[in-house]
Design a protein around this motif. Structure first.
Motif, PDB file in Angstrom:
ATOM      1  N   LEU A  52       0.848  -1.196   0.000  1.00 32.79           N
ATOM      2  CA  LEU A  52       0.000   0.000   0.000  1.00 32.79           C
ATOM      3  C   LEU A  52       0.881   1.242   0.000  1.00 32.79           C
ATOM      4  CD1 LEU A  52      -2.727   1.497   0.303  1.00 32.79           C
ATOM      5  CD2 LEU A  52      -2.440   1.279   2.774  1.00 32.79           C
ATOM      6  N   GLU A  53       0.729   2.069  -1.003  1.00 33.70           N
ATOM      7  CA  GLU A  53       1.500   3.302  -1.100  1.00 33.70           C
ATOM      8  C   GLU A  53       0.636   4.466  -0.626  1.00 33.70           C
ATOM      9  OE1 GLU A  53       3.018   3.720  -5.055  1.00 33.70           O
ATOM     10  OE2 GLU A  53       3.971   1.741  -5.048  1.00 33.70           O
ATOM     11  N   LEU A  93     -14.556  -2.436   0.473  1.00 30.35           N
ATOM     12  CA  LEU A  93     -14.438  -2.235   1.910  1.00 30.35           C
ATOM     13  C   LEU A  93     -13.310  -1.244   2.195  1.00 30.35           C
ATOM     14  CD1 LEU A  93     -14.851  -5.926   3.114  1.00 30.35           C
ATOM     15  CD2 LEU A  93     -16.559  -4.106   3.189  1.00 30.35           C
ATOM     16  N   PRO A  94     -13.565  -0.203   2.992  1.00 32.22           N
ATOM     17  CA  PRO A  94     -12.574   0.851   3.188  1.00 32.22           C
ATOM     18  C   PRO A  94     -11.412   0.468   4.090  1.00 32.22           C
ATOM     19  CG  PRO A  94     -14.481   1.251   4.572  1.00 32.22           C
ATOM     20  CD  PRO A  94     -14.815   0.063   3.715  1.00 32.22           C
ATOM     21  N   PHE A  95     -11.530  -0.663   4.806  1.00 32.46           N
ATOM     22  CA  PHE A  95     -10.472  -1.048   5.744  1.00 32.46           C
ATOM     23  C   PHE A  95      -9.306  -1.668   4.980  1.00 32.46           C
ATOM     24  CE2 PHE A  95     -14.448  -0.900   7.992  1.00 32.46           C
ATOM     25  CZ  PHE A  95     -14.120  -0.083   9.067  1.00 32.46           C
ATOM     26  N   ILE A  96      -8.124  -1.118   5.186  1.00 34.17           N
ATOM     27  CA  ILE A  96      -6.981  -1.481   4.350  1.00 34.17           C
ATOM     28  C   ILE A  96      -6.579  -2.941   4.507  1.00 34.17           C
ATOM     29  CG2 ILE A  96      -6.089   0.863   4.253  1.00 34.17           C
ATOM     30  CD1 ILE A  96      -4.050   0.111   6.400  1.00 34.17           C
ATOM     31  N   GLU A  97      -6.890  -3.558   5.642  1.00 35.58           N
ATOM     32  CA  GLU A  97      -6.524  -4.958   5.865  1.00 35.58           C
ATOM     33  C   GLU A  97      -7.586  -5.925   5.368  1.00 35.58           C
ATOM     34  OE1 GLU A  97      -8.211  -3.531   9.916  1.00 35.58           O
ATOM     35  OE2 GLU A  97      -7.221  -2.717   8.145  1.00 35.58           O
ATOM     36  N   CYS A  98      -8.667  -5.421   4.829  1.00 34.92           N
ATOM     37  CA  CYS A  98      -9.768  -6.269   4.370  1.00 34.92           C
ATOM     38  C   CYS A  98      -9.821  -6.312   2.847  1.00 34.92           C
ATOM     39  CB  CYS A  98     -11.097  -5.744   4.905  1.00 34.92           C
ATOM     40  SG  CYS A  98     -11.226  -5.737   6.699  1.00 34.92           S
ATOM     41  N   GLY A  99     -10.070  -7.510   2.310  1.00 35.33           N
ATOM     42  CA  GLY A  99     -10.174  -7.652   0.872  1.00 35.33           C
ATOM     43  C   GLY A  99      -9.103  -8.571   0.315  1.00 35.33           C
ATOM     44  N   LYS A 103      -5.901  -5.460  -4.005  1.00 35.52           N
ATOM     45  CA  LYS A 103      -6.582  -4.185  -3.776  1.00 35.52           C
ATOM     46  C   LYS A 103      -5.606  -3.016  -3.701  1.00 35.52           C
ATOM     47  CE  LYS A 103      -8.385  -3.104   0.162  1.00 35.52           C
ATOM     48  NZ  LYS A 103      -9.267  -3.138   1.344  1.00 35.52           N
ATOM     49  N   TYR A 104      -4.364  -3.277  -3.296  1.00 33.64           N
ATOM     50  CA  TYR A 104      -3.398  -2.185  -3.152  1.00 33.64           C
ATOM     51  C   TYR A 104      -2.954  -1.653  -4.508  1.00 33.64           C
ATOM     52  CZ  TYR A 104      -3.644  -4.458   1.326  1.00 33.64           C
ATOM     53  OH  TYR A 104      -4.133  -5.032   2.472  1.00 33.64           O
ATOM     54  N   GLN A 105      -2.945  -2.504  -5.519  1.00 27.69           N
ATOM     55  CA  GLN A 105      -2.688  -2.039  -6.873  1.00 27.69           C
ATOM     56  C   GLN A 105      -3.875  -1.244  -7.400  1.00 27.69           C
ATOM     57  OE1 GLN A 105       0.178  -2.238  -8.636  1.00 27.69           O
ATOM     58  NE2 GLN A 105       1.063  -3.135  -6.783  1.00 27.69           N
ATOM     59  N   ARG A 106      -5.083  -1.700  -7.090  1.00 24.43           N
ATOM     60  CA  ARG A 106      -6.276  -0.966  -7.542  1.00 24.43           C
ATOM     61  C   ARG A 106      -6.351   0.402  -6.888  1.00 24.43           C
ATOM     62  NH1 ARG A 106      -8.636  -6.079  -6.580  1.00 24.43           N
ATOM     63  NH2 ARG A 106      -9.729  -5.322  -4.725  1.00 24.43           N
ATOM     64  N   LEU A 116      -8.467   5.973   4.122  1.00 26.03           N
ATOM     65  CA  LEU A 116      -7.910   4.674   4.480  1.00 26.03           C
ATOM     66  C   LEU A 116      -8.304   4.386   5.917  1.00 26.03           C
ATOM     67  CD1 LEU A 116      -4.268   5.083   3.070  1.00 26.03           C
ATOM     68  CD2 LEU A 116      -6.329   4.344   1.848  1.00 26.03           C
ATOM     69  N   ALA A 117      -9.223   3.454   6.101  1.00 27.09           N
ATOM     70  CA  ALA A 117      -9.668   3.089   7.447  1.00 27.09           C
ATOM     71  C   ALA A 117      -8.982   1.802   7.878  1.00 27.09           C
ATOM     72  CB  ALA A 117     -11.179   2.915   7.480  1.00 27.09           C
ATOM     73  N   THR A 118      -8.832   1.630   9.184  1.00 30.93           N
ATOM     74  CA  THR A 118      -8.197   0.408   9.688  1.00 30.93           C
ATOM     75  C   THR A 118      -8.533   0.185  11.150  1.00 30.93           C
ATOM     76  OG1 THR A 118      -6.084  -0.759   9.967  1.00 30.93           O
ATOM     77  CG2 THR A 118      -6.064   1.619  10.328  1.00 30.93           C
ATOM     78  N   HIS A 119      -8.526  -1.096  11.536  1.00 28.91           N
ATOM     79  CA  HIS A 119      -8.643  -1.484  12.946  1.00 28.91           C
ATOM     80  C   HIS A 119      -7.288  -1.920  13.509  1.00 28.91           C
ATOM     81  CE1 HIS A 119     -12.923  -1.166  12.668  1.00 28.91           C
ATOM     82  NE2 HIS A 119     -13.117  -2.279  11.982  1.00 28.91           N
TER      83      HIS A 119
END
Length: 286
Positions: A52-53, A93-99, A103-106, A116-119
């Motif tokens: 993720l950049e 899904l807005p959570f960066i660890e989900c999916g 998704k990081y390329q998209r 960028l949301a995260t838990h």
């Protein structure tokens, strides 16, 4: 925006469908000692997370589950649109660890500003977030209300595995054996960085008590300059009840549970005095 909402709702519904037939034991897997739900997370996605950049103008929202971050996302989307007439794209899904790992390329194709949301705990975030000095908004909520809300999520969504009792869930929550692990470990890691540049703490209870003042504070932190009238309009549209009324449209079948009560002090309806004292002791340790 209708397509964005539809896509996000579809992603939420897919995650729920993956829960069908799973037991509590089956729904979690461990990564670096922390349990995560197999319905939205995977080892492969965590391994790809460093890809993720982050950008300097990304808006990073951090919270433990059930602390009000989905509400805060709605507020921030409205704030960004009001301030710069640009609506953040949220087609998954807005959570960066989900999916999935791709998704990081998209996300590279998504125009700024991005949310960028995260838990995740501080130490688990991609290093590019800190390197590129993205601003981080950390949301906290009373752990007692957080636990009760988490319990209701498990036991009120038909496809999500339920706990046999509140007592069983309380024990698992206190011992960090629920999705995303220990509330208290999460709080400890972020409390160490509350004085860091580009980091701001906000309390869910403050949002409930004075939404207008909280939105103004958030706007100033991210460098937005809405008028007082615009801030009040956002607050009027972003009351918990207003967001809840649109929850099924924005979040699919899980929406009514994600925005269930939003009540401060609901923990008193479930906690025994012994449990109250036990959690107070854990909170002091944190």
């Amino acid at each position: 925006m209708a397509e964005d909402k539809k896509a996000f709702a579809e992603e939420s519904d897919k995650a729920l469908a993956k829960s069908e037939g799973l037991t509590l034991k089956d729904v979690l897997f461990s990564y670096w000692g922390t349990p995560y739900p197999v319905t939205v997370c995977s080892v492969e996605t965590f391994q790809a997370l460093e890809n993720l950049e982050a950008r300097r103008d990304d808006t990073v929202l951090v919270s433990y589950p059930k602390c009000g971050v989905n509400w805060l996302i709605q507020i921030l989307c409205d704030l960004i649109f009001t301030a710069i007439q640009s609506k953040p794209v949220s087609t998954e899904l807005p959570f960066i660890e989900c999916g999935d790992p791709d998704k990081y390329q998209r996300r590279k194709q998504i125009p700024s500003p991005r949310i960028l949301a995260t838990h995740l705990n501080y130490d688990c975030l991609p290093k590019s977030i800190f390197k590129n000095k993205a601003k981080i908004l950390v949301l906290f909520r009373n752990p007692k209300d957080t636990a009760v809300s988490f319990f209701h999520f498990h036991n009120n969504v038909p496809s999500v595995p339920s706990y046999s009792s509140w007592d069983e869930f309380f024990s698992e929550f206190l011992n960090g054996k629920v999705s995303w692990g220990s509330y208290f470990d999460h709080a400890v890691t972020w409390n160490k960085h509350i004085e860091d540049d580009n980091t701001m703490i906000i309390i869910c209870e403050d949002l409930k008590e004075n939404l207008t003042a909280s939105i103004k504070q958030i706007a100033e932190f991210f460098g937005f300059s809405p008028t007082a009238e615009q801030i009040q309009s956002i607050a009027d549209r972003a009351t918990f009840q207003a967001v809840k009324d649109k929850a099924q449209e924005t979040h699919g079948a899980v929406g009514s549970i994600l925005f269930c009560k939003g009540v401060v002090g609901d923990w008193k309806n479930l906690f025994t005095e012994a449990q109250n004292q036990e959690m107070d002791a854990n909170s002091k340790c944190a």
